[in-house]
Design a protein around this motif. Structure first.
Motif, PDB file in Angstrom:
ATOM      1  N   UNK A 143       1.150  -1.200  -0.002  1.00  0.00           N
ATOM      2  CA  UNK A 143       0.094   0.383   0.352  1.00  0.00           C
ATOM      3  C   UNK A 143       0.692   1.230   0.210  1.00  0.00           C
ATOM      4  N   UNK A 144       1.888   1.185   0.695  1.00  0.00           N
ATOM      5  CA  UNK A 144       2.833   2.288   0.823  1.00  0.00           C
ATOM      6  C   UNK A 144       3.399   2.626  -0.649  1.00  0.00           C
ATOM      7  N   UNK A 145       3.985   1.353  -1.323  1.00  0.00           N
ATOM      8  CA  UNK A 145       4.402   1.468  -2.270  1.00  0.00           C
ATOM      9  C   UNK A 145       2.952   2.031  -4.022  1.00  0.00           C
ATOM     10  N   UNK A 146       1.962   1.274  -3.465  1.00  0.00           N
ATOM     11  CA  UNK A 146       1.139   1.531  -4.625  1.00  0.00           C
ATOM     12  C   UNK A 146       0.189   2.203  -4.052  1.00  0.00           C
ATOM     13  N   UNK A 147       0.186   2.719  -3.132  1.00  0.00           N
ATOM     14  CA  UNK A 147      -1.488   3.588  -2.630  1.00  0.00           C
ATOM     15  C   UNK A 147      -2.710   2.883  -3.323  1.00  0.00           C
ATOM     16  N   UNK A 148      -2.283   1.592  -3.176  1.00  0.00           N
ATOM     17  CA  UNK A 148      -3.342   0.998  -3.777  1.00  0.00           C
ATOM     18  C   UNK A 148      -4.168  -0.389  -2.931  1.00  0.00           C
ATOM     19  N   UNK A 149      -5.162   0.604  -2.265  1.00  0.00           N
ATOM     20  CA  UNK A 149      -5.499  -0.342  -0.738  1.00  0.00           C
ATOM     21  C   UNK A 149      -6.584  -1.531  -1.328  1.00  0.00           C
ATOM     22  N   UNK A 150      -7.420  -1.917  -2.699  1.00  0.00           N
ATOM     23  CA  UNK A 150      -7.539  -2.971  -2.710  1.00  0.00           C
ATOM     24  C   UNK A 150      -6.587  -4.150  -3.276  1.00  0.00           C
ATOM     25  N   UNK A 151      -5.689  -3.800  -3.609  1.00  0.00           N
ATOM     26  CA  UNK A 151      -4.231  -4.477  -3.929  1.00  0.00           C
ATOM     27  C   UNK A 151      -3.784  -5.418  -2.592  1.00  0.00           C
ATOM     28  N   UNK A 152      -3.926  -4.278  -1.702  1.00  0.00           N
ATOM     29  CA  UNK A 152      -3.177  -4.509  -0.240  1.00  0.00           C
ATOM     30  C   UNK A 152      -4.019  -5.607   0.163  1.00  0.00           C
ATOM     31  N   UNK A 153      -5.404  -4.988   0.172  1.00  0.00           N
ATOM     32  CA  UNK A 153      -6.419  -6.533   1.077  1.00  0.00           C
ATOM     33  C   UNK A 153      -6.420  -7.992   0.288  1.00  0.00           C
ATOM     34  N   UNK A 154      -6.101  -8.130  -0.681  1.00  0.00           N
ATOM     35  CA  UNK A 154      -6.165  -8.692  -1.149  1.00  0.00           C
ATOM     36  C   UNK A 154      -5.161  -9.995  -1.335  1.00  0.00           C
ATOM     37  N   UNK A 155      -3.886  -8.378  -1.360  1.00  0.00           N
ATOM     38  CA  UNK A 155      -2.690 -10.334  -0.483  1.00  0.00           C
ATOM     39  C   UNK A 155      -3.263 -10.313   1.169  1.00  0.00           C
ATOM     40  N   UNK A 156      -3.926  -9.591   1.687  1.00  0.00           N
ATOM     41  CA  UNK A 156      -3.836 -10.254   3.263  1.00  0.00           C
ATOM     42  C   UNK A 156      -4.676 -11.295   2.803  1.00  0.00           C
ATOM     43  N   UNK A 157      -5.750 -11.545   1.778  1.00  0.00           N
ATOM     44  CA  UNK A 157      -6.402 -12.953   1.920  1.00  0.00           C
ATOM     45  C   UNK A 157      -6.283 -13.971   0.949  1.00  0.00           C
ATOM     46  N   UNK A 158      -4.776 -13.070  -0.462  1.00  0.00           N
ATOM     47  CA  UNK A 158      -4.682 -15.095  -0.712  1.00  0.00           C
ATOM     48  C   UNK A 158      -3.398 -15.111   0.444  1.00  0.00           C
ATOM     49  N   UNK A 159      -3.022 -14.457   0.971  1.00  0.00           N
ATOM     50  CA  UNK A 159      -1.580 -14.774   1.570  1.00  0.00           C
ATOM     51  C   UNK A 159      -1.969 -15.653   3.153  1.00  0.00           C
ATOM     52  N   UNK A 160      -3.295 -15.540   3.267  1.00  0.00           N
ATOM     53  CA  UNK A 160      -3.834 -16.947   4.105  1.00  0.00           C
ATOM     54  C   UNK A 160      -3.506 -18.422   3.915  1.00  0.00           C
ATOM     55  N   UNK A 161      -1.898 -19.054   5.175  1.00  0.00           N
ATOM     56  CA  UNK A 161      -1.606 -20.481   4.686  1.00  0.00           C
ATOM     57  C   UNK A 161      -2.440 -21.441   5.250  1.00  0.00           C
ATOM     58  N   UNK A 162      -4.303 -21.105   5.105  1.00  0.00           N
ATOM     59  CA  UNK A 162      -5.049 -22.559   5.002  1.00  0.00           C
ATOM     60  C   UNK A 162      -4.244 -23.797   4.295  1.00  0.00           C
ATOM     61  N   UNK A 163      -4.003 -24.133   3.774  1.00  0.00           N
ATOM     62  CA  UNK A 163      -3.904 -25.304   3.390  1.00  0.00           C
ATOM     63  C   UNK A 163      -2.459 -25.557   3.648  1.00  0.00           C
ATOM     64  N   UNK A 164      -1.929 -25.242   4.040  1.00  0.00           N
ATOM     65  CA  UNK A 164      -0.393 -25.217   4.179  1.00  0.00           C
ATOM     66  C   UNK A 164      -0.706 -25.975   5.692  1.00  0.00           C
ATOM     67  N   UNK A 165      -1.361 -24.723   6.548  1.00  0.00           N
ATOM     68  CA  UNK A 165      -1.613 -25.169   8.030  1.00  0.00           C
ATOM     69  C   UNK A 165      -2.430 -26.284   7.679  1.00  0.00           C
ATOM     70  N   UNK A 166      -3.385 -26.657   6.949  1.00  0.00           N
ATOM     71  CA  UNK A 166      -4.856 -27.869   7.266  1.00  0.00           C
ATOM     72  C   UNK A 166      -3.446 -29.360   6.700  1.00  0.00           C
ATOM     73  N   UNK A 167      -3.144 -29.148   5.916  1.00  0.00           N
ATOM     74  CA  UNK A 167      -2.607 -30.576   4.747  1.00  0.00           C
ATOM     75  C   UNK A 167      -2.194 -31.265   5.834  1.00  0.00           C
ATOM     76  N   UNK A 168      -0.610 -31.043   6.567  1.00  0.00           N
ATOM     77  CA  UNK A 168      -0.199 -32.092   7.031  1.00  0.00           C
ATOM     78  C   UNK A 168      -1.160 -32.844   7.831  1.00  0.00           C
ATOM     79  N   UNK A 169      -2.184 -31.798   8.979  1.00  0.00           N
ATOM     80  CA  UNK A 169      -2.308 -33.157   9.907  1.00  0.00           C
ATOM     81  C   UNK A 169      -3.834 -33.853   9.595  1.00  0.00           C
ATOM     82  N   UNK A 170      -4.533 -33.395   8.120  1.00  0.00           N
ATOM     83  CA  UNK A 170      -5.585 -34.420   7.632  1.00  0.00           C
ATOM     84  C   UNK A 170      -4.730 -35.415   7.139  1.00  0.00           C
ATOM     85  N   UNK A 171      -3.610 -35.576   7.173  1.00  0.00           N
ATOM     86  CA  UNK A 171      -2.576 -36.545   5.849  1.00  0.00           C
ATOM     87  C   UNK A 171      -2.839 -37.743   7.614  1.00  0.00           C
TER      88      UNK A 171
END
Length: 634
Positions: free
Chosen positions: A257-285
């Motif tokens: 956001x500091x570099x681009x001043x694009x709030x939407x891009x920054x908020x989208x990064x928050x969403x896609x950066x979620x490590x959900x699959x990484x955290x859930x993968x080993x336990x389910x196996x």
């Protein structure tokens, strides 16, 4: 509506809270988006804001608690993204992200519950009631109220409610829930039965030896629960990584956001950066694999041992009771200078106080011979079996006893050598011939002179040779460790196809050899009975206890416990462990690849907040389904 009805409705609403909030959020999101699309902007925005609130309340609540504990997790990222989207007027993005995240959480929870189906199956196997004989009457009562020693009546088709011993009747019992055996096992008087197994075709009277929480089934359930909650090394590593990765995503979003001043891009990064699959993968196996193994009669202590078993490249087997059936019987008695029966009698007197399985075989042979025992197993008046005046055991070698002024030794050649007793050439040659046939020769000496040799045989398990061959085909080296002499060990090793063996070992010798094998760089599994081989099981990378059904110690202490005496479960367990390791690597790879692709999509403008969340949810479901493949591994 009555108070009971109101209570039932409240209970139903609470148990389906996740489903209801997801459904309401989804409906409001669809309504709001439709209203905006047809031109009713204000009404549509209100519906979208309500949708975001309904779907996001629980998420924000979890985020608040984790932030108070100093942790930034996926709930915090989604909450920040939704609040930010509302702040810049992107109501549909906020509602869409919250709804998709809520939907993903619901689907994740539902599929994870399916991976724990094995535990639920075990719980359902435990019967609620039991029919007990009290004061001459049959009384039905809750199974946990049965007292030890009471006789439980089990009719055909009923589940057995207690651990116990059959006192009357004969039937086939389905033990698959406890031991993983596919075929029913015939049970007659004095045989053990386990709670949760199913009586097939005959009525049984069972004297309870374990009730309530003190049954084999309940111990298995506790072990599976603990194992599914225990962290594997990969899980621990991923969780540590996520602890630092998630705050890094927040910093990346702020920096963008500091570099681009694009709030939407920054908020989208928050969403896609979620490590959900990484955290859930080993336990389910891990959970899927442990559930699978439990259904197949193999108890894994936890993810750490499951992962380590996937690295096994050497399996060390104890011989007696592991490669063999452990049902030692006397095959021949030969007296030298005395009658065969007299040599056997001397041995029986000396072994009378012993608890060793070879002693049991000698005593059974003595008491089973005509003229030496009554039907009840007690000695006759003509041939009473004296009580030895003194008795000493030399572990792994033999016993010494005295009676009527005579000193009797019963043991192996090393024992006689230590005691200064010379073995005549004729006796040595006879013993060698028996040992070449795979039998164990036990010497009997009286007052310093050898008077007999008792040959004992323990049949090799039918599946042993096939199991050894299967392990070799999988690249796993096999070794046999035994206290038997060289010739007997060689005969058994040749019969089952094991090329490397170590004979005449004491328990501490087995431990030292296992440590040496590990020191050579091998990942060693030691397979034994869980008690006599405790030292070597403890120092092995993976200790495997055979025939643990009904054995508290083995179930509670072994890294891995085979509930039945079925060696075929060992290649299965090794194969499942290797498959689990591969599955974990696949899931981590899917999770990392998803994040990389989405990051590239955000910076190139192809990924929005909602599509990013959708891709995130899909990746989570993909790793869950991939992990669930282990549920059907055979």
């Amino acid at each position: 509506m009555t108070d009971t009805g109101i209570t039932d409705v409240r209970r139903w609403l609470l148990s389906h809270r996740k489903l209801l909030t997801t459904a309401v959020s989804g409906v409001l999101f669809a309504v709001g988006w439709s209203l905006v699309y047809v031109g009713y902007g204000v009404s549509g925005d209100v519906a979208l804001l309500v949708a975001a609130f309904v779907g996001g309340y629980d998420v924000a609540k979890k985020a608040y608690h984790t932030l108070r504990n100093g942790t930034v997790d996926i709930n915090a990222l989604v909450t920040l993204a939704a609040v930010g989207a509302i702040g810049i007027g992107e109501y549909w993005e906020a509602a869409g992200v919250v709804f998709l995240f809520s939907l993903g959480g619901y689907l994740e929870g539902r599929t994870m519950r399916r991976t724990r189906a094995a535990l639920q199956e075990l719980l359902e196997r435990a019967p609620d009631t039991a029919v007990v004989r009290r004061d001459g009457k049959e009384v039905e009562l809750p199974a946990h109220e049965v007292e030890e020693g009471e006789v439980v009546v089990v009719r055909p088709g009923d589940s057995i409610p207690v651990d116990g011993v059959v006192t009357r009747g004969e039937s086939a019992v389905d033990q698959s829930s406890v031991t993983g055996e596919s075929a029913p096992v015939r049970k007659t008087e004095d045989d053990e039965v386990y709670a949760g197994t199913v009586n097939r075709d005959g009525a049984l009277d069972v004297r309870a030896t374990g009730t309530g929480s003190d049954t084999t089934l309940q111990r298995i359930i506790r072990r599976v629960e603990e194992a599914q909650e225990a962290k594997s090394p990969t899980e621990t590593l991923v969780e540590k990584f996520a602890k630092y990765y998630t705050p890094a995503v927040v910093l990346l979003a702020v920096g963008t956001y500091v570099v681009t001043r694009d709030a939407m891009v920054s908020l989208t990064l928050l969403v896609i950066g979620c490590p959900g699959a990484l955290v859930i993968g080993p336990p389910v196996s891990i959970v899927s694999a442990i559930g699978n193994s439990a259904r197949n009669g193999v108890l894994m202590k936890g993810g750490e041992h499951l992962e380590r078993a996937g690295k096994i490249d050497l399996v060390a087997f104890d011989k007696t009771g592991t490669l063999t059936k452990g049902e030692t019987v006397v095959s021949e008695v030969r007296g030298f200078g005395v009658a065969d029966e007299e040599a056997l009698r001397h041995a029986a007197v000396a072994e009378r106080r012993s608890e060793h399985h070879l002693a049991d075989a000698v005593l059974d042979e003595y008491r089973g011979r005509d003229g030496y025992a009554t039907d009840g197993g007690a000695e006759t008046a003509e041939h009473p079996l004296p009580e030895p005046e003194t008795f000493e055991v030399e572990a792994g070698k033999g016993v010494t006893a005295t009676y009527n002024g005579r000193r009797v030794l019963v043991g192996n050649s090393l024992f006689l050598k230590d005691e200064g007793v010379e073995v005549p050439q004729e006796v040595a040659e006879y013993s060698a011939d028996r040992e070449k046939e795979g039998e164990t020769a036990v010497y009997v000496a009286v007052d310093g002179s050898v008077v007999g040799v008792i040959s004992l045989r323990d049949e090799v398990r039918d599946a042993t040779a096939d199991v050894v061959e299967e392990l070799k085909d999988a690249g796993v080296r096999t070794v046999m460790l035994t206290g038997d002499n060289e010739r007997t060990a060689r005969a058994v090793a040749e019969e089952v196809g094991i090329q490397e063996y170590h004979a005449e070992l004491l328990p501490e010798d087995k431990q030292e050899i296992v440590e040496e094998l590990r020191g050579e760089g091998n990942v060693v599994a030691m397979v034994g009975d869980g008690i006599n081989d405790a030292p070597s099981l403890a120092v092995a990378d993976v200790g495997v206890a055979m025939g643990a059904a009904g054995t508290d110690t083995a179930i509670e202490t072994a890294d891995t416990a085979l509930m039945a005496d079925d060696l075929r479960r060992i290649p299965y367990a090794v194969g499942l462990s290797k498959a689990t390791r591969r599955n974990i690597v696949e899931n981590v790879g899917i999770a990392v690849a998803t994040v990389v692709v989405l990051l590239a999509g955000v910076f190139t403008g192809y990924v929005t907040m909602a599509t990013g969340m959708l891709a995130h949810i899909v990746s989570v479901l993909v790793v869950i389904m991939n992990g669930m493949r282990l549920t059907w591994y055979r």
